[in-house]
Design an enzyme around this catalytic site. Structure first.
Site: not given
Length: 392
Positions: A92, A278
């Protein structure tokens, strides 16, 4: 050692760094696995319904944060300890900590893989409390130190969190068929670390185990191939043409400043052109006012909680994000996600983040699938680079 004992890792960091330099720094690829589109769409819409119920029952007017990991579409593997204990994790770029379930976890960890400190000869106690709040609630536990293995890379003395209470992820997290991941491996900047710990990427760089202090993502659109995360460089077979780079405006998230958002070549006069790249967000998100304009322009119908649906055979215009005068365009085929029948989820969702974090756009996996993305800390300021991904 008792929990809360001083960190021995800090005392030997210099020795670890010197020994790591003796190893050949390189480029390592980590395979990523992808959930089927139909399964993802089903769970994403179910998650939207649950968020709506939670909002309706809450007395708070605060915005729900973006980290909706239960809907993540890509995951990879990471091991902790000696001998290695292996976990499915979401890599992430929008967070900075590493956490996995602990053998001390209550039953809300379900049957997920759990880290057992007593089974690792390289475990070191830390004990610092760890707590992070997501939109659905809080995940908590305590920090520990151990060896981490990522692909062929061995990272010494990584500080990570053992989660003892995962109830904040909701009841579906207990069941691996619904929640494919065991934990999170954050790849953002140290300032976002809950306890200010050295991040996974920092550790790789300081210990000299990767050639360059960077990582890059290739996300497949295939049902059989998930993708690839490369540490220390890029995989030239995964993209075509040259990279276009955009400098970061903030070393928190991988945040850049763009200049426009267009539908069918026409600007929507966006509320903001701040973009966060992201890998931990499966779709695109943007301010509700702007997403409503896009939905109206393409003929999509609102479902719930900022999500939109449309017939998969609809003739929809291109969606374009502009950065440094370069247009990054997604076709309808690239931003619509089929549910397995005739209905598609529009891969962009309304999300209003309060100041100072927002307003902003999040360019998640829907964008990264189309544009091979490198996250580069070798320059000042750090930068992200985009090149057209090559799909079979």
């Amino acid at each position: 050692p008792p929990r809360g004992a001083p960190k021995p890792a800090a005392m030997i960091r210099g020795a670890v760094f010197l020994s790591a330099l003796a190893l050949a720094a390189g480029v390592v690829k980590v395979s990523l696995h992808k959930r089927p589109d139909s399964e993802f769409v089903r769970d994403h819409l179910d998650g939207a319904s649950l968020r709506a119920e939670a909002r309706a029952s809450s007395s708070s007017n605060s915005s729900i944060v973006i980290r909706d990991y239960l809907n993540a579409q890509y995951y990879g593997y990471l091991s902790l300890g000696t001998p290695p204990q292996t976990f499915k994790v979401i890599y992430d770029s929008g967070s900075s900590d590493v956490w996995v379930c602990s053998s001390e976890c209550t039953d809300n960890c379900g049957t997920h893989a759990e880290y057992d400190a007593s089974a690792s000869s390289t475990y070191e106690a830390d004990g610092t409390p760890f707590s992070i709040t997501y939109g659905s609630g809080t995940v908590s536990g305590f920090e520990s130190v151990d060896t981490a293995t990522v692909g062929e890379l061995v990272v010494q003395d990584l500080t990570f969190a053992q989660v003892t209470n995962a109830s904040g992820l909701g009841p579906t997290y207990k069941y691996p068929p619904l929640a494919k991941f065991d934990g999170i491996a954050g790849l953002a900047f140290p300032v976002l670390s809950v306890n200010g710990e050295t991040t996974l990427l920092q550790s790789m760089c300081e210990q000299g185990v990767i050639e360059k202090c960077m990582f890059s993502f290739f996300l497949s659109n295939s049902a059989t191939e998930g993708g690839e995360l490369t540490f220390g460089g890029v995989d030239e077979s995964r993209y075509t043409g040259d990279f276009n780079f955009v400098d970061l405006t903030s070393e928190t998230y991988w945040e850049v400043e763009g200049s426009d958002v267009l539908v069918g070549g026409v600007s929507i006069n966006p509320t903001t052109t701040t973009f966060v790249v992201d890998s931990g967000t499966s779709i695109l998100t943007g301010p509700s006012e702007d997403v409503e304009k896009i939905a109206e322009a393409i003929g999509a119908h609102r479902y719930i909680e900022g999500t939109y649906l449309i017939a998969c055979d609809a003739d929809v215009p291109d969606l374009t994000f502009t950065m440094n005068d370069i247009e990054y365009t997604l076709t309808g085929e690239e931003y619509l996600i089929p549910d397995g029948d005739d209905v598609c989820l529009v891969g962009i969702e309304a999300l209003d983040l309060p100041r100072p974090s927002g307003p902003l756009w999040i360019l998640g996996d829907v964008f990264i699938r189309v544009y091979y993305t490198q996250f580069d800390t070798t320059t000042f300021p750090p930068r992200v680079g985009f090149a057209r991904a090559v799909h079979d």
